[in-house]
Design a protein around this motif. Structure first.
Motif, PDB file in Angstrom:
ATOM      1  N   VAL A  58       0.838  -1.242  -0.071  1.00  0.00           N
ATOM      2  CA  VAL A  58       0.224  -0.443   0.079  1.00  0.00           C
ATOM      3  C   VAL A  58       0.842   1.237  -0.061  1.00  0.00           C
ATOM      4  O   VAL A  58       1.864   1.364   0.896  1.00  0.00           O
ATOM      5  CB  VAL A  58      -1.258  -0.281   0.956  1.00  0.00           C
ATOM      6  CG1 VAL A  58      -2.153   1.008   1.384  1.00  0.00           C
ATOM      7  CG2 VAL A  58      -1.621  -1.159   1.491  1.00  0.00           C
ATOM      8  N   VAL A  59       0.892   1.830  -1.358  1.00  0.00           N
ATOM      9  CA  VAL A  59       1.901   3.246  -1.339  1.00  0.00           C
ATOM     10  C   VAL A  59       0.834   4.794  -0.953  1.00  0.00           C
ATOM     11  O   VAL A  59      -0.013   4.572  -1.743  1.00  0.00           O
ATOM     12  CB  VAL A  59       2.000   2.887  -2.686  1.00  0.00           C
ATOM     13  CG1 VAL A  59       3.642   4.628  -2.786  1.00  0.00           C
ATOM     14  CG2 VAL A  59       3.064   2.177  -2.894  1.00  0.00           C
ATOM     15  N   ALA A  60       0.510   5.117  -0.105  1.00  0.00           N
ATOM     16  CA  ALA A  60      -0.251   6.093   0.022  1.00  0.00           C
ATOM     17  C   ALA A  60       1.398   7.584  -0.349  1.00  0.00           C
ATOM     18  O   ALA A  60       1.836   8.266  -0.599  1.00  0.00           O
ATOM     19  CB  ALA A  60       0.265   6.972   1.553  1.00  0.00           C
ATOM     20  N   THR A  61      -0.189   8.262  -1.223  1.00  0.00           N
ATOM     21  CA  THR A  61       0.435  10.088  -1.843  1.00  0.00           C
ATOM     22  C   THR A  61      -0.843  10.761  -1.614  1.00  0.00           C
ATOM     23  O   THR A  61      -1.860  10.611  -1.157  1.00  0.00           O
ATOM     24  CB  THR A  61       0.548   9.266  -2.946  1.00  0.00           C
ATOM     25  OG1 THR A  61       1.144  10.705  -3.904  1.00  0.00           O
ATOM     26  CG2 THR A  61      -1.117   9.590  -3.753  1.00  0.00           C
ATOM     27  N   SER A  62      -0.387  12.260  -1.731  1.00  0.00           N
ATOM     28  CA  SER A  62      -1.687  13.127  -1.754  1.00  0.00           C
ATOM     29  C   SER A  62      -1.809  13.562  -3.536  1.00  0.00           C
ATOM     30  O   SER A  62      -0.441  14.372  -3.788  1.00  0.00           O
ATOM     31  CB  SER A  62      -1.048  14.414  -1.253  1.00  0.00           C
ATOM     32  OG  SER A  62      -1.472  15.867  -1.362  1.00  0.00           O
TER      33      SER A  62
END
Length: 283
Positions: free
Chosen positions: A56-60
């Motif tokens: 799971v890769v979090a970004t904005s």
């Protein structure tokens, strides 16, 4: 006669057993060959020692050209890096979105494994998180209105109102330069520069702290934007971020990035999205 019949029967039994034994060995051999063949099929992928089916890769999103949405599809510099990861490892990449200021919280809560948002290491951040080897190098700059001749550098911000993104480490740098609180900061939660640059043009704020790359891309997208970018006051690194406990994952990510550098893929991604190679440090 009876003895001869018994001998013949014994021979038949022994031959049958031998044939059955040969058949069993052949089947076992075929099975082993199939397993070996299937194992060989997986040699094209390299999981870098990771035992996981999904990451799971979090970004904005909204941080063009690094990560942004277009027609409902996430794209950009960082996104292409993770597409390569998925293709090379066979590990599914799942994206998690939040505001820039909330990204590290997703790591701490276990809702994400990695943050991909061009985040730079600081002493405070490194107390709780691991930063990868750099995926980019950029300049920290001050942006002002095109007709503003009063602010020539970061040293001219005393008494000014300066826009900055929430969680942006450039603010901390400037605060250290003005320990008496001479600079007033206007904080924006969006990862994009749109609102800040609009307020800058209309005189609601005096300056903006931003990455040079991101600002140039915004100016390229809107040629009517009347702003100018001052010389960088600092050069920084854009990295991937993981929780302090994720040492094995960090090692794997760095090994993957090393492969991208070695075979030229990271440079190709940079040229595609930026028009120059920002994956290497400027001399």
């Amino acid at each position: 006669m009876k003895k001869r019949m018994v001998s013949i029967m014994l021979c038949l039994v022994m031959c049958t057993a031998a044939i059955a034994g040969c058949g069993g060995n052949t089947e076992e051999s075929n099975t082993s060959e199939t397993d070996a063949s299937e194992a060989g099929d997986g040699e094209d992928t390299n999981t870098y020692g990771l035992d996981m089916d999904k990451i799971v890769v979090a970004t904005s999103p909204g941080y063009e050209p690094f990560e942004y949405e277009e027609d409902g599809e996430l794209m950009g510099y960082d996104v292409d890096i993770w597409k390569e990861f998925e293709e090379r490892t066979g590990i599914e990449v799942e994206w998690e979105y939040t505001d820039f200021s909330g990204l590290l919280g997703l790591l701490q809560s276990g809702k994400a494994d990695v943050v991909a948002a061009q985040m730079s290491p600081t002493e405070e951040r490194e107390e709780s998180f691991i930063f990868s080897d750099p995926v980019s190098y950029y300049g920290s700059t001050v942006v002002v209105a095109e007709d503003n001749d009063e602010i020539q550098s970061v040293e001219d911000l005393s008494g000014k109102v300066v826009g900055t993104g929430s969680g942006n480490n450039m603010q901390q740098i400037v605060e250290e330069m003005y320990p008496d609180g001479d600079v007033t900061f206007e904080t924006y939660t969006s990862a994009t520069l749109d609102a800040m640059l609009t307020d800058l043009v209309y005189g609601r704020i005096d300056a903006v702290l931003a990455q040079d790359i991101q600002t140039y891309m915004a100016m390229q997208a809107n040629e009517e934007l009347k702003v100018k970018v001052l010389d960088p006051f600092q050069y920084s690194e854009g990295c991937l971020v993981m929780d302090k406990s994720s040492t094995e994952l960090a090692d794997a990510v760095n090994a993957f990035l090393a492969d991208l550098r070695e075979d030229g893929t990271l440079s190709e991604i940079s040229e595609k999205w930026i028009g120059e190679d920002i994956s290497v440090e400027k001399e």
